[in-house]
Write a protein that holds these residues in place. Structure first.
Motif, PDB file in Angstrom:
ATOM      1  N   PHE A  18      21.309   6.207 -45.881  1.00  0.00           N
ATOM      2  CA  PHE A  18      20.445   6.015 -44.775  1.00  0.00           C
ATOM      3  C   PHE A  18      20.547   4.886 -44.095  1.00  0.00           C
ATOM      4  O   PHE A  18      20.455   4.567 -42.899  1.00  0.00           O
ATOM      5  CB  PHE A  18      19.104   6.332 -45.465  1.00  0.00           C
ATOM      6  N   LEU A  19      20.677   3.550 -45.043  1.00  0.00           N
ATOM      7  CA  LEU A  19      20.835   2.252 -44.451  1.00  0.00           C
ATOM      8  C   LEU A  19      22.197   2.191 -43.567  1.00  0.00           C
ATOM      9  O   LEU A  19      22.196   1.556 -42.654  1.00  0.00           O
ATOM     10  CB  LEU A  19      20.850   1.269 -45.672  1.00  0.00           C
ATOM     11  N   TYR A  20      23.079   2.760 -44.069  1.00  0.00           N
ATOM     12  CA  TYR A  20      24.457   2.776 -43.404  1.00  0.00           C
ATOM     13  C   TYR A  20      24.353   3.327 -41.897  1.00  0.00           C
ATOM     14  O   TYR A  20      25.103   3.050 -41.151  1.00  0.00           O
ATOM     15  CB  TYR A  20      25.523   3.439 -44.244  1.00  0.00           C
ATOM     16  N   ASN A  21      23.539   4.306 -41.936  1.00  0.00           N
ATOM     17  CA  ASN A  21      23.243   5.164 -40.525  1.00  0.00           C
ATOM     18  C   ASN A  21      22.018   4.478 -39.841  1.00  0.00           C
ATOM     19  O   ASN A  21      21.669   5.165 -39.121  1.00  0.00           O
ATOM     20  CB  ASN A  21      23.456   6.626 -40.509  1.00  0.00           C
ATOM     21  N   PHE A  22      21.563   3.497 -40.325  1.00  0.00           N
ATOM     22  CA  PHE A  22      20.308   2.951 -40.037  1.00  0.00           C
ATOM     23  C   PHE A  22      20.171   2.547 -38.196  1.00  0.00           C
ATOM     24  O   PHE A  22      19.257   2.654 -37.560  1.00  0.00           O
ATOM     25  CB  PHE A  22      19.650   1.601 -40.771  1.00  0.00           C
ATOM     26  N   SER A  23      21.359   1.864 -38.082  1.00  0.00           N
ATOM     27  CA  SER A  23      21.404   1.627 -36.568  1.00  0.00           C
ATOM     28  C   SER A  23      21.362   2.547 -35.622  1.00  0.00           C
ATOM     29  O   SER A  23      21.116   2.477 -34.227  1.00  0.00           O
ATOM     30  CB  SER A  23      22.811   0.774 -36.551  1.00  0.00           C
ATOM     31  N   ALA A  24      21.895   3.747 -35.929  1.00  0.00           N
ATOM     32  CA  ALA A  24      21.530   5.033 -35.092  1.00  0.00           C
ATOM     33  C   ALA A  24      19.898   5.333 -34.773  1.00  0.00           C
ATOM     34  O   ALA A  24      19.854   5.749 -33.777  1.00  0.00           O
ATOM     35  CB  ALA A  24      22.136   6.352 -35.669  1.00  0.00           C
ATOM     36  N   LEU A  25      19.126   4.919 -35.779  1.00  0.00           N
ATOM     37  CA  LEU A  25      17.797   5.011 -35.329  1.00  0.00           C
ATOM     38  C   LEU A  25      17.004   3.735 -34.737  1.00  0.00           C
ATOM     39  O   LEU A  25      16.155   3.912 -33.809  1.00  0.00           O
ATOM     40  CB  LEU A  25      16.975   5.377 -36.934  1.00  0.00           C
ATOM     41  N   TYR A  26      17.558   2.627 -35.081  1.00  0.00           N
ATOM     42  CA  TYR A  26      16.941   1.520 -34.415  1.00  0.00           C
ATOM     43  C   TYR A  26      18.104   0.542 -34.126  1.00  0.00           C
ATOM     44  O   TYR A  26      18.780  -0.125 -35.156  1.00  0.00           O
ATOM     45  CB  TYR A  26      15.849   0.627 -35.651  1.00  0.00           C
ATOM     46  N   ARG A  27      18.453   0.503 -33.052  1.00  0.00           N
ATOM     47  CA  ARG A  27      19.663  -0.422 -32.566  1.00  0.00           C
ATOM     48  C   ARG A  27      19.493  -1.821 -32.745  1.00  0.00           C
ATOM     49  O   ARG A  27      19.980  -2.577 -32.870  1.00  0.00           O
ATOM     50  CB  ARG A  27      19.912  -0.110 -31.268  1.00  0.00           C
ATOM     51  N   THR A  28      18.043  -2.494 -32.377  1.00  0.00           N
ATOM     52  CA  THR A  28      17.682  -3.699 -32.634  1.00  0.00           C
ATOM     53  C   THR A  28      16.146  -3.598 -33.397  1.00  0.00           C
ATOM     54  O   THR A  28      15.474  -2.847 -33.376  1.00  0.00           O
ATOM     55  CB  THR A  28      17.157  -4.282 -30.975  1.00  0.00           C
ATOM     56  N   LEU A  29      16.126  -4.947 -33.887  1.00  0.00           N
ATOM     57  CA  LEU A  29      14.835  -5.095 -34.640  1.00  0.00           C
ATOM     58  C   LEU A  29      14.282  -6.175 -33.996  1.00  0.00           C
ATOM     59  O   LEU A  29      14.810  -7.504 -33.752  1.00  0.00           O
ATOM     60  CB  LEU A  29      15.599  -5.407 -36.076  1.00  0.00           C
ATOM     61  N   SER A  30      13.043  -6.351 -34.267  1.00  0.00           N
ATOM     62  CA  SER A  30      12.298  -7.571 -33.733  1.00  0.00           C
ATOM     63  C   SER A  30      11.121  -7.860 -34.383  1.00  0.00           C
ATOM     64  O   SER A  30      10.606  -7.038 -35.385  1.00  0.00           O
ATOM     65  CB  SER A  30      11.730  -6.802 -32.200  1.00  0.00           C
ATOM     66  N   VAL A  31      10.827  -9.141 -34.408  1.00  0.00           N
ATOM     67  CA  VAL A  31       9.513  -9.694 -35.124  1.00  0.00           C
ATOM     68  C   VAL A  31       8.544 -10.105 -34.198  1.00  0.00           C
ATOM     69  O   VAL A  31       8.860 -10.872 -33.269  1.00  0.00           O
ATOM     70  CB  VAL A  31      10.060 -10.824 -36.045  1.00  0.00           C
ATOM     71  N   GLY A  32       7.174  -9.574 -34.119  1.00  0.00           N
ATOM     72  CA  GLY A  32       6.544 -10.126 -33.126  1.00  0.00           C
ATOM     73  C   GLY A  32       5.087  -9.296 -33.614  1.00  0.00           C
ATOM     74  O   GLY A  32       4.592  -8.750 -34.635  1.00  0.00           O
ATOM     75  N   VAL A  33       4.133  -9.425 -32.565  1.00  0.00           N
ATOM     76  CA  VAL A  33       2.844  -8.812 -32.822  1.00  0.00           C
ATOM     77  C   VAL A  33       3.067  -7.251 -32.612  1.00  0.00           C
ATOM     78  O   VAL A  33       3.579  -6.731 -31.764  1.00  0.00           O
ATOM     79  CB  VAL A  33       1.729  -9.345 -31.535  1.00  0.00           C
ATOM     80  N   PRO A  34       2.332  -6.477 -33.486  1.00  0.00           N
ATOM     81  CA  PRO A  34       2.337  -5.044 -33.423  1.00  0.00           C
ATOM     82  C   PRO A  34       1.778  -4.518 -31.986  1.00  0.00           C
ATOM     83  O   PRO A  34       0.659  -5.142 -31.736  1.00  0.00           O
ATOM     84  CB  PRO A  34       1.466  -4.718 -34.673  1.00  0.00           C
ATOM     85  N   PHE A  35       2.496  -3.664 -31.395  1.00  0.00           N
ATOM     86  CA  PHE A  35       2.190  -3.153 -30.304  1.00  0.00           C
ATOM     87  C   PHE A  35       1.917  -4.226 -29.154  1.00  0.00           C
ATOM     88  O   PHE A  35       1.484  -4.036 -28.101  1.00  0.00           O
ATOM     89  CB  PHE A  35       0.845  -2.314 -30.240  1.00  0.00           C
ATOM     90  N   GLY A  36       2.591  -5.112 -29.306  1.00  0.00           N
ATOM     91  CA  GLY A  36       2.809  -6.553 -28.522  1.00  0.00           C
ATOM     92  C   GLY A  36       4.116  -7.188 -28.151  1.00  0.00           C
ATOM     93  O   GLY A  36       4.832  -6.513 -28.619  1.00  0.00           O
TER      94      GLY A  36
END
Length: 327
Positions: free
Chosen positions: A134-152
């Protein structure tokens, strides 16, 4: 009819029997109790062990000459290094995660207890190979990861495919999986500490953090170490699954060389087996000395080390030979 005076003889005054030994009792040889069942079982086990070793050495199917050739080859040693690296990172991160999860499970916050319980339940239910894939194919679900305010707005983001290298995927996946098991090991160790220790620490007015670090956790380690080392040995063997996420560990290197040299599959598997035996043996030796260290104050005398046991056995054997020679 009354007996004449002097006819009664006390036991203390009775003369010794004619067949009594002439030597004093302390000088007589004490014969041990015979146990034929134990001797028969020992002989059977020795015969079976000898047959196994004989077959292992003489069977040409194992190709011991090829085993010696592959044992220290660079490809095998590179895979061994990857196994050690993944094991070391995963063991440390898994233990730290297990401590946090155990503290959350024991906290008074219902949210922390619920989240910890769900995490442990989920990762103990999902096989490790599924987590890794699942982690090996994680980029197919989430190409980018971000840190910030939820829904903001997001403070910063990064490309997941560039960050998640093969070794990162292996370490993260195994650490997440091992944290669930380590949490139960740590929680069981903490619960094994007598409640009186908590009450005594609280009566002294010690802060909660100090109580845990200096009183509760050192005592819990006596119960945690054997169970977690058992988990660590399973972790060493579990690293063989990272071969399925394109990471050539010890098992992956043996498999890769076996596909290139089909005639050497058995010696390559034997090479991997022996290296796993060496790694787990080293961990077991370290476990013994760590347990012995934390047994101070809990037992009247520390258990003897293997070298001390050998010296005691040699001393007893010499004493036995001298006694038999004197007889």
């Amino acid at each position: 009819m009354s007996e004449p005076p002097g006819a009664a003889v006390s036991l203390a005054e009775a003369p010794p029997p004619t067949d009594a030994p002439s030597r004093p009792l302390a000088a007589q040889r004490v014969l041990p109790l015979r146990r034929p069942g134990r001797r028969i079982a020992t002989v059977v086990v020795l015969v079976l062990a000898a047959q196994f070793v004989h077959g292992l050495v003489t069977n040409p199917f194992y190709q011991w000459d090829r085993f010696g050739y592959w044992f220290l080859r660079p490809a095998i040693l590179d895979g061994l290094l990857v196994t050690l690296e993944v094991t070391a990172y995963s063991a440390v991160l898994g233990l730290l995660g297990g401590i946090l999860l155990a503290l959350a499970r024991l906290s008074r916050s219902p949210v922390l207890r619920a989240v910890s319980w769900i995490y442990v339940w989920a990762f103990r239910s999902i096989p490790l190979i599924v987590v890794l894939l699942f982690l090996y194919n994680f980029s197919a679900l989430y190409r980018t990861l971000s840190v910030g305010v939820p829904f903001g707005p997001a403070f910063f983001s990064f490309d997941e495919s560039k960050l998640a290298t093969d070794i990162v995927i292996a370490v993260v996946g195994i650490s997440l999986h091992e944290s669930a098991y380590a949490a139960e090991v740590v929680r069981g160790g903490i619960l094994s500490v007598d409640q009186g220790q908590h009450e005594a620490a609280a009566a002294l007015g010690l802060p909660k953090g100090y109580q845990f670090k200096r009183i509760v956790f050192p005592q819990a380690l006596r119960s945690i170490i054997p169970n977690y080392v058992n988990q660590l040995i399973g972790l060493i063997k579990g690293t063989s699954l990272v071969f399925y996420v394109s990471l050539l560990d010890l098992f992956g290197a043996a498999q890769s060389m076996g596909s290139t040299y089909p005639g050497d599959i058995v010696p390559l598997l034997m090479v991997a087996t022996v290296w796993y035996l060496i790694l787990t043996s080293v961990v077991s030796v370290v476990q013994f000395y760590v347990e012995r260290y934390y047994a101070r104050g809990a037992t009247r005398s520390l258990p003897p080390t293997p070298l001390q046991k050998l010296r005691i056995a040699i001393t007893e054997l010499r004493a036995r030979v001298r006694r038999e020679a004197a007889v």
